[in-house]
Design a protein around this motif. Structure first.
Motif, short mmCIF file in Angstrom:
data_model
loop_
_atom_site.label_atom_id
_atom_site.label_comp_id
_atom_site.label_asym_id
_atom_site.label_seq_id
_atom_site.Cartn_x
_atom_site.Cartn_y
_atom_site.Cartn_z
N ASP A 187 0.84 -1.19 0.00
CA ASP A 187 0.00 0.00 0.00
C ASP A 187 0.88 1.25 0.00
O ASP A 187 2.06 1.19 0.37
CB ASP A 187 -0.94 0.00 1.21
N HIS A 188 0.28 2.36 -0.43
CA HIS A 188 0.98 3.63 -0.50
C HIS A 188 0.16 4.70 0.20
O HIS A 188 -0.99 4.48 0.57
CB HIS A 188 1.24 4.04 -1.96
N GLN A 189 0.75 5.86 0.38
CA GLN A 189 0.02 6.98 0.93
C GLN A 189 -1.11 7.40 -0.01
O GLN A 189 -1.03 7.17 -1.22
CB GLN A 189 0.96 8.17 1.15
N SER A 190 -2.14 8.03 0.53
CA SER A 190 -3.26 8.50 -0.29
C SER A 190 -2.82 9.64 -1.19
O SER A 190 -1.78 10.28 -0.94
CB SER A 190 -4.40 8.97 0.60
N ALA A 191 -3.60 9.91 -2.22
CA ALA A 191 -3.24 10.95 -3.20
C ALA A 191 -3.05 12.31 -2.53
O ALA A 191 -2.18 13.09 -2.92
CB ALA A 191 -4.32 11.04 -4.28
N GLY A 192 -3.84 12.60 -1.49
CA GLY A 192 -3.75 13.89 -0.83
C GLY A 192 -2.54 14.07 0.05
O GLY A 192 -2.28 15.18 0.54
N PHE A 193 -1.76 13.02 0.25
CA PHE A 193 -0.59 13.11 1.13
C PHE A 193 0.43 14.12 0.60
O PHE A 193 1.22 14.67 1.36
CB PHE A 193 0.05 11.73 1.25
N MET A 260 11.03 11.91 -6.70
CA MET A 260 10.50 12.57 -5.51
C MET A 260 9.12 12.03 -5.15
O MET A 260 8.84 11.73 -3.97
CB MET A 260 10.44 14.08 -5.74
N LEU A 261 8.25 11.89 -6.13
CA LEU A 261 6.91 11.38 -5.89
C LEU A 261 6.95 9.94 -5.39
O LEU A 261 6.19 9.56 -4.48
CB LEU A 261 6.07 11.47 -7.16
N ALA A 262 7.84 9.14 -5.97
CA ALA A 262 7.95 7.73 -5.55
C ALA A 262 8.36 7.63 -4.09
O ALA A 262 7.80 6.82 -3.33
CB ALA A 262 8.96 7.00 -6.44
N LEU A 263 9.30 8.44 -3.65
CA LEU A 263 9.74 8.42 -2.26
C LEU A 263 8.65 8.92 -1.31
O LEU A 263 8.40 8.34 -0.25
CB LEU A 263 11.00 9.28 -2.09
N VAL A 264 8.00 10.02 -1.70
CA VAL A 264 6.96 10.60 -0.84
C VAL A 264 5.82 9.61 -0.61
O VAL A 264 5.37 9.41 0.53
CB VAL A 264 6.43 11.91 -1.47
N TYR A 265 5.35 8.96 -1.66
CA TYR A 265 4.21 8.06 -1.52
C TYR A 265 4.58 6.70 -0.93
O TYR A 265 3.70 5.92 -0.56
CB TYR A 265 3.52 7.87 -2.88
#
Length: 484
Positions: A187-193, A260-265
């Protein structure tokens, strides 16, 4: 440009692009400063700050590229500043050269310091009994600088090959890291993260904390003047050098945003990962497991070592060119060229020694890395800004080269100058609170020391003999002097 040729033109268009792309080095830049960004703004600043700063840097790079096409020399920024100034050419050239020097030294120091930190993280994962210390980090940094200096001294052709390999290492490594972060976690963080904001800087002002987070992107996008410095070793430099600058920034902006997006999520436990010794490493461990994280960490370390090597190569060419015009102590020594490799070997060792001096405060300071990064960002971007400002002030008097921005040249230069001024003021300010001896941002002190020395030397002696870039004669006379 008025100089006899001492350096061999062995860099093709791809090689010139590779030097700047490798120095920008999205893997190195993002992984080394991601933890700072997690506390200074969090995902909101990491992602949207990346987009905004990338656009601003593209303005800076495009303006620099236009100047590089007109003045394709190793002296790059300081040479063009001397040529673009209406008056006091020697002074403009002098200060630009010294800012460029300290900025490039800061880039080499910060990159190798980051590599040393991540090497210790890998060792600690492999052998849990190992406990990294600040003193060990400084020692490993010194070892890395030694190896890179030896490579630039004895295996110059190999260095050129490594710069080509580094591009593919970065691209394949990027794809591998992103693919793992997307496919492996359940699982990953939600889009709003991506809009989540965090302020762990110690300052109560959220806006100030978020602006400090812009240092993550600004630190990554430094060193693209490497293509400019390698002009005298690049074929068709009036076109290939400016293209190398703009392409390096553009490709880095797009691929860096993906990483950056891959790490954040992929973040699992934000607070715990942000508090880790190396936050992005902890993110990899939590998301992918220890074994996969260790393999990807080797990719990151390799990218940092490639980046440091390219930084030193670029730094050396700037020292060579600045010394060629008699603007550094012991200039005759630093601009001498090895008869075997046709490269400025002594300048290599000066670059390595100065980088080591900058990382020594890391022996006791826990903000040494961000301070060295600030030295890198502020020194380089001020050096970038001077010739761009002078080109802007010159107006229609500027004679563009084959690669130019046409009627958009002046507006683009104007935006670039405004961004450089605003961002450099920000990065000279404190970066952590409370402000103590161990958290103090010593970047202003390092830059002030260099500028004070340059100023004292200028008024004591240099202004009477240094008039800016030297011309050795007419094109025909210079051609007869060529040493190759």
């Amino acid at each position: 440009m008025g100089y006899p040729r001492k350096l061999t033109r062995r860099f093709r268009a791809f090689d010139n692009f590779a030097i700047s792309f490798t120095i920008i080095n999205i893997i190195s830049g993002i992984f080394s400063s991601f933890g700072f960004g997690m506390g200074a703004g969090g995902p909101r600043v990491l992602v949207f700050g990346w987009i905004g700063v990338s656009v601003m840097v593209l303005f800076v790079g495009a303006s620099m590229a236009e100047i590089a096409s007109a003045y394709p020399t190793s002296g790059a920024l300081y040479f063009s500043a001397g040529k673009l100034a209406k008056r006091h050419r020697g002074a403009w050239s002098w200060y630009t050269g010294w800012l460029n020097f300290i900025g490039q030294v800061g880039g080499t120091a910060a990159t190798d310091f980051a590599a040393a930190t991540f090497i210790q993280s890998f060792v600690a994962l492999q052998w849990p009994s190992y406990h990294p210390t600040a003193q060990q980090t400084v020692g490993i940094t010194a070892g890395i600088l030694l190896v890179q200096a030896l490579a630039n001294t004895y295996t110059v052709r190999l260095v050129a090959v490594l710069n080509r390999i580094s591009v593919w290492w970065l691209l394949i490594g990027l794809v591998t890291i992103v693919a793992c972060l997307v496919a492996v976690p359940s699982d990953h963080q939600s889009a709003g993260f991506v809009t989540h904001f965090v302020n762990n800087t110690g300052f109560s002002d959220a806006v100030y904390a978020g602006m400090l987070g812009l240092l993550v992107t600004s630190w990554t996008f430094t060193g693209f003047d490497g293509s400019f410095h390698m002009s005298e070793e690049t074929v068709r430099a009036t076109v290939n050098a400016p293209r190398g600058i703009v392409r390096a920034i553009g490709y880095s902006a797009l691929t860096g945003l993906v990483l950056m997006l891959a790490l954040v999520y992929a973040v699992r436990d934000y607070a715990a990962e942000a508090a880790a010794e190396a936050p992005p490493v902890q993110i990899l461990i939590d998301a992918l497991g220890l074994s996969t994280a260790k393999l990807l960490l080797l990719v990151v370390i390799g990218a940092m070592l490639f980046c440091g090597l390219a930084n030193m190569t670029s730094n050396t060419r700037q020292i060579f060119a600045f010394s060629r015009d008699g603007a550094m102590p012991g200039s005759r020594l630093w601009h001498s060229v090895s008869p075997r490799t046709r490269t400025p070997v002594k300048a290599v060792w000066l670059a390595a020694a100065c980088a080591l001096v900058l990382v020594i405060p890391g022996w006791w300071s826990h903000v040494a890395f961000t301070a060295v990064v600030s030295v890198n960002v502020v020194g380089l971007f001020l050096a970038y800004g001077v010739p761009i400002f002078l080109r802007l002030r010159l107006g229609d008097g500027f004679e563009p080269g084959p690669w130019n921005l046409g009627r958009f040249g002046r507006p683009v230069a104007g935006v670039a100058v405004v961004w450089i001024v605003l961002s450099n003021i920000l990065f000279m300010l404190p970066q952590a609170s409370p402000i103590t001896a161990t958290s103090f941002n010593y970047a202003p002190i390092a830059l002030t020391v260099v500028l004070v020395i340059a100023t004292v030397w200028w008024f004591a002696a240099a202004r009477r003999r240094f008039k800016g870039p030297v011309s050795y004669g007419s094109p025909d006379e210079v051609a007869a002097m060529d040493l190759i």
